[in-house]
Design an enzyme around this catalytic site. Structure first.
Site, PDB file in Angstrom:
ATOM      1  N   GLU A   1       0.816  -1.225   0.000  1.00 32.62           N
ATOM      2  CA  GLU A   1       0.000   0.000   0.000  1.00 32.62           C
ATOM      3  C   GLU A   1       0.845   1.268   0.000  1.00 32.62           C
ATOM      4  OE1 GLU A   1      -2.739  -0.546   3.267  1.00 32.62           O
ATOM      5  OE2 GLU A   1      -3.446  -2.448   2.452  1.00 32.62           O
TER       6      GLU A   1
ATOM      7  N   ASN B   1       2.298  -5.130  -3.100  1.00 29.27           N
ATOM      8  CA  ASN B   1       0.895  -5.446  -2.855  1.00 29.27           C
ATOM      9  C   ASN B   1       0.109  -4.151  -2.655  1.00 29.27           C
ATOM     10  OD1 ASN B   1      -1.036  -7.542  -2.320  1.00 29.27           O
ATOM     11  ND2 ASN B   1      -0.967  -7.034  -0.132  1.00 29.27           N
TER      12      ASN B   1
ATOM     13  N   HIS C   1     -10.084  -6.148  -2.178  1.00 28.80           N
ATOM     14  CA  HIS C   1     -11.118  -5.835  -1.177  1.00 28.80           C
ATOM     15  C   HIS C   1     -12.202  -5.048  -1.901  1.00 28.80           C
ATOM     16  CE1 HIS C   1      -8.648  -7.192   2.150  1.00 28.80           C
ATOM     17  NE2 HIS C   1      -7.654  -6.416   1.761  1.00 28.80           N
TER      18      HIS C   1
ATOM     19  N   GLU D   1      -5.825 -10.653  -1.302  1.00 28.21           N
ATOM     20  CA  GLU D   1      -6.589 -10.429  -0.064  1.00 28.21           C
ATOM     21  C   GLU D   1      -8.081 -10.298  -0.367  1.00 28.21           C
ATOM     22  OE1 GLU D   1      -5.147  -7.130   2.267  1.00 28.21           O
ATOM     23  OE2 GLU D   1      -3.040  -7.594   1.880  1.00 28.21           O
TER      24      GLU D   1
ATOM     25  N   ASP E   1     -11.934 -10.073  -0.565  1.00 24.51           N
ATOM     26  CA  ASP E   1     -13.231 -10.213   0.101  1.00 24.51           C
ATOM     27  C   ASP E   1     -14.223  -9.308  -0.632  1.00 24.51           C
ATOM     28  OD1 ASP E   1     -12.525  -7.651   1.203  1.00 24.51           O
ATOM     29  OD2 ASP E   1     -11.857  -8.579   3.069  1.00 24.51           O
TER      30      ASP E   1
HETATM   31  O1  G3I Z   1      -3.991  -7.913  18.885  1.00 28.00           O
HETATM   32  C1  G3I Z   1      -4.830  -6.911  19.451  1.00 28.00           C
HETATM   33  C2  G3I Z   1      -5.460  -7.415  20.720  1.00 28.00           C
HETATM   34  O2  G3I Z   1      -4.453  -7.627  21.667  1.00 28.00           O
HETATM   35  C3  G3I Z   1      -6.482  -6.369  21.208  1.00 28.00           C
HETATM   36  O3  G3I Z   1      -7.144  -6.876  22.334  1.00 28.00           O
HETATM   37  C4  G3I Z   1      -7.485  -6.058  20.125  1.00 28.00           C
HETATM   38  C5  G3I Z   1      -8.451  -4.957  20.563  1.00 28.00           C
HETATM   39  O4  G3I Z   1      -9.022  -4.318  19.431  1.00 28.00           O
HETATM   40  O5  G3I Z   1      -6.816  -5.629  18.973  1.00 28.00           O
HETATM   41  C6  G3I Z   1      -5.934  -6.594  18.452  1.00 28.00           C
HETATM   42  O6  G3I Z   1      -5.320  -6.080  17.318  1.00 28.00           O
HETATM   43  C7  G3I Z   1      -6.122  -6.009  16.163  1.00 28.00           C
HETATM   44  C8  G3I Z   1      -5.452  -6.849  15.079  1.00 28.00           C
HETATM   45  O7  G3I Z   1      -6.140  -6.700  13.848  1.00 28.00           O
HETATM   46  C9  G3I Z   1      -5.408  -8.326  15.427  1.00 28.00           C
HETATM   47  O8  G3I Z   1      -6.696  -8.829  15.530  1.00 28.00           O
HETATM   48  C10 G3I Z   1      -6.188  -4.554  15.725  1.00 28.00           C
HETATM   49  O9  G3I Z   1      -6.944  -3.814  16.676  1.00 28.00           O
HETATM   50  C11 G3I Z   1      -6.847  -4.454  14.364  1.00 28.00           C
HETATM   51  O10 G3I Z   1      -6.767  -3.121  13.903  1.00 28.00           O
HETATM   52  C12 G3I Z   1      -6.115  -5.356  13.384  1.00 28.00           C
HETATM   53  O11 G3I Z   1      -6.795  -5.282  12.151  1.00 28.00           O
HETATM   54  C13 G3I Z   1      -6.059  -5.811  11.068  1.00 28.00           C
HETATM   55  C14 G3I Z   1      -5.840  -4.732  10.021  1.00 28.00           C
HETATM   56  O12 G3I Z   1      -5.141  -5.288   8.902  1.00 28.00           O
HETATM   57  C15 G3I Z   1      -5.017  -3.584  10.569  1.00 28.00           C
HETATM   58  O13 G3I Z   1      -4.759  -2.659   9.597  1.00 28.00           O
HETATM   59  C16 G3I Z   1      -6.866  -6.931  10.450  1.00 28.00           C
HETATM   60  O14 G3I Z   1      -7.001  -7.992  11.390  1.00 28.00           O
HETATM   61  C17 G3I Z   1      -6.156  -7.432   9.190  1.00 28.00           C
HETATM   62  O15 G3I Z   1      -6.998  -8.378   8.543  1.00 28.00           O
HETATM   63  C18 G3I Z   1      -5.918  -6.255   8.254  1.00 28.00           C
HETATM   64  O16 G3I Z   1      -5.256  -6.727   7.119  1.00 28.00           O
HETATM   65  C19 G3I Z   1      -4.943  -5.757   6.124  1.00 28.00           C
HETATM   66  C20 G3I Z   1      -3.703  -6.220   5.403  1.00 28.00           C
HETATM   67  O17 G3I Z   1      -2.673  -6.469   6.309  1.00 28.00           O
HETATM   68  C21 G3I Z   1      -3.262  -5.210   4.351  1.00 28.00           C
HETATM   69  N1  G3I Z   1      -4.342  -4.896   3.455  1.00 28.00           N
HETATM   70  C22 G3I Z   1      -5.596  -4.498   4.073  1.00 28.00           C
HETATM   71  C23 G3I Z   1      -6.043  -5.556   5.073  1.00 28.00           C
HETATM   72  C24 G3I Z   1      -7.382  -5.185   5.682  1.00 28.00           C
HETATM   73  O18 G3I Z   1      -7.280  -4.021   6.457  1.00 28.00           O
END
Ligand code: G3I
Length: 379
Positions: free
Chosen positions: A185, A226, A261, A291, A293
């Site tokens: 990105e 990516n 996405h 990725e 969805d």
């Molecule tokens: O790990 C913490 C946990 O300890 C805490 O209790 C919880 C409370 O909200 O948060 C947890 O972290 C979260 C993490 O995912 C793991 O679940 C973050 O808040 C959350 O923001 C994070 O979101 C991820 C996101 O990237 C962040 O930008 C998504 O799971 C993940 O699927 C998403 O993936 C991205 C790709 O890497 C890049 N392209 C876009 C894609 C979708 O956003």
């Protein structure tokens, strides 16, 4: 995150497997053939005369009728979900490649500068190895999910830290990863270089610097860039192409990821998607939907779910019908593990398995497309 599954829903999931197995067993042979073909391709050095990771362009170019009908299917995986039996069973049964959804990101692997931890990502890599899956590594340089110390560095410090991080991660996983998303990105929604701590300190030079570091690591891992909103024609896609072309001319990367996405019904046409993939393949690179969805407004209407099924098939068909497209990775297994609802208010139901981890009509359509049943352009 919603709670994963109750004992009641677990029974439904198992029932779903039983009824789905008739279709699945027919697809199994096709899938296994595809996988072994992919394994064979992956085990080839990038350049027959050179077993280090130092080339792109005219190497690894598919033979004329190589790729059609032989794509892999992947999924994003988060380590905590590997404790959940129904999730694991779906991964084992349906997906050949997995991408760590979060645990291979910078904030997970190098929380303090120079102190690396691979415990969580090791779990995913081990799961993949134990179950005959391949791993797409994700991610090196990104503006998100990075530790504060990294953002606080000055330009030279950022270069040093990036070179060290990328080299360490790639060399640690040198025998385990199929590919690695070196940069993610780098473009903003407007198609210009993203305004981030990377660009503020290093302009656009961080992209080439990161790929050079990855190349210098000297592994056989395929180096990918990516991005999202680059699946069809448009300003951002053209900007992506320009960056990729420049890296390809310098022989610094091997593959291009198109995240996928999407909002239901908003995909480019099948022909546009194929033409877009092809122009990147024509640079001598492999491509993949990385990725995918397809989110729908909630509550999902029957019409939207039909369109969503069509959209998933369009991704598969675009990849199958483009020589050099290696696979389609879906970003999550069931609705509960999707990033969509917490990010796009009012949207959800974006994946191939539902709230109870049962197959959706999108999965059926995806499977049909894998078998070569062509999509029809939707209105
Ligand atoms: O790990 C913490 C946990 O300890 C805490 O209790 C919880 C409370 O909200 O948060 C947890 O972290 C979260 C993490 O995912 C793991 O679940 C973050 O808040 C959350 O923001 C994070 O979101 C991820 C996101 O990237 C962040 O930008 C998504 O799971 C993940 O699927 C998403 O993936 C991205 C790709 O890497 C890049 N392209 C876009 C894609 C979708 O956003």
């Amino acid at each position: 995150m919603r709670h994963f599954v109750t004992s009641h829903t677990l029974i439904l999931v198992v029932t779903g497997f039983l009824s789905f197995n008739a279709v699945e067993s027919r697809l199994g042979a096709l899938r296994r053939a595809d996988t072994s073909d992919m394994m064979n391709q992956m085990n080839q050095p990038i350049n027959e005369n050179d077993t280090s990771n130092n080339a792109t362009g005219d190497v690894d170019t598919p033979e004329p009728d190589e790729c059609t009908g032989k794509i892999y299917v992947g999924n994003a995986v988060d380590a905590p979900y590997l404790e959940k039996q129904s999730y694991v069973e779906i991964l084992k049964q349906y997906f050949e490649y997995i991408t760590p959804g979060n645990v291979m990101k910078w904030d997970a692997t190098e929380k303090s500068q120079g102190v690396f931890s691979f415990d969580a990502s090791d779990k995913i890599v081990k799961f993949a190895k134990d179950n005959g899956k391949k791993v797409r590594g994700h991610v090196g340089v990104w503006h998100n999910q990075v530790p504060q110390w990294l953002k606080d560095l000055d330009g030279p410090g950022l270069i040093n830290a990036t070179q060290n991080h990328i080299k360490t991660v790639l060399q640690y996983y040198k025998d385990d990863l199929y590919s690695f998303d070196v940069c993610n990105e780098v473009l903003g929604d407007d198609g210009n270089l993203r305004d981030s701590f990377w660009s503020q300190k290093l302009n656009d030079s961080f992209i080439e610097m990161a790929f050079q570091a990855a190349m210098d690591a000297g592994t056989n891992i395929k180096l990918y860039i990516n991005d999202y909103s680059v699946e069809g024609p448009g300003k951002k896609s053209d900007a992506y192409y320009a960056i990729v072309k420049s890296l390809a001319e310098k022989k610094l990367l091997h593959g291009v990821g198109f995240q996928g996405h999407m909002i239901v019904g908003k995909l480019p046409s099948l022909e546009e998607m194929k033409a877009n993939l092809k122009r990147f393949v024509d640079l001598g690179l492999e491509v993949a939907y990385s990725e995918v969805d397809v989110r729908v407004p909630l509550p999902a209407s029957p019409k939207d779910l039909v369109q969503q099924a069509q959209d998933y098939a369009t991704f598969v068909t675009a990849c199958k019908e483009t020589q050099g497209c290696k696979g389609v990775t879906v970003w999550g297994v069931g609705y509960p593990d999707s990033w969509v609802p917490s990010t796009f208010q009012g949207f959800g139901d974006a994946l191939l398995f539902d709230d109870n981890y049962q197959p959706t009509q999108a999965l059926t359509s995806f499977e049909q497309a894998l078998k070569g049943n062509l999509t029809q352009e939707s209105s």
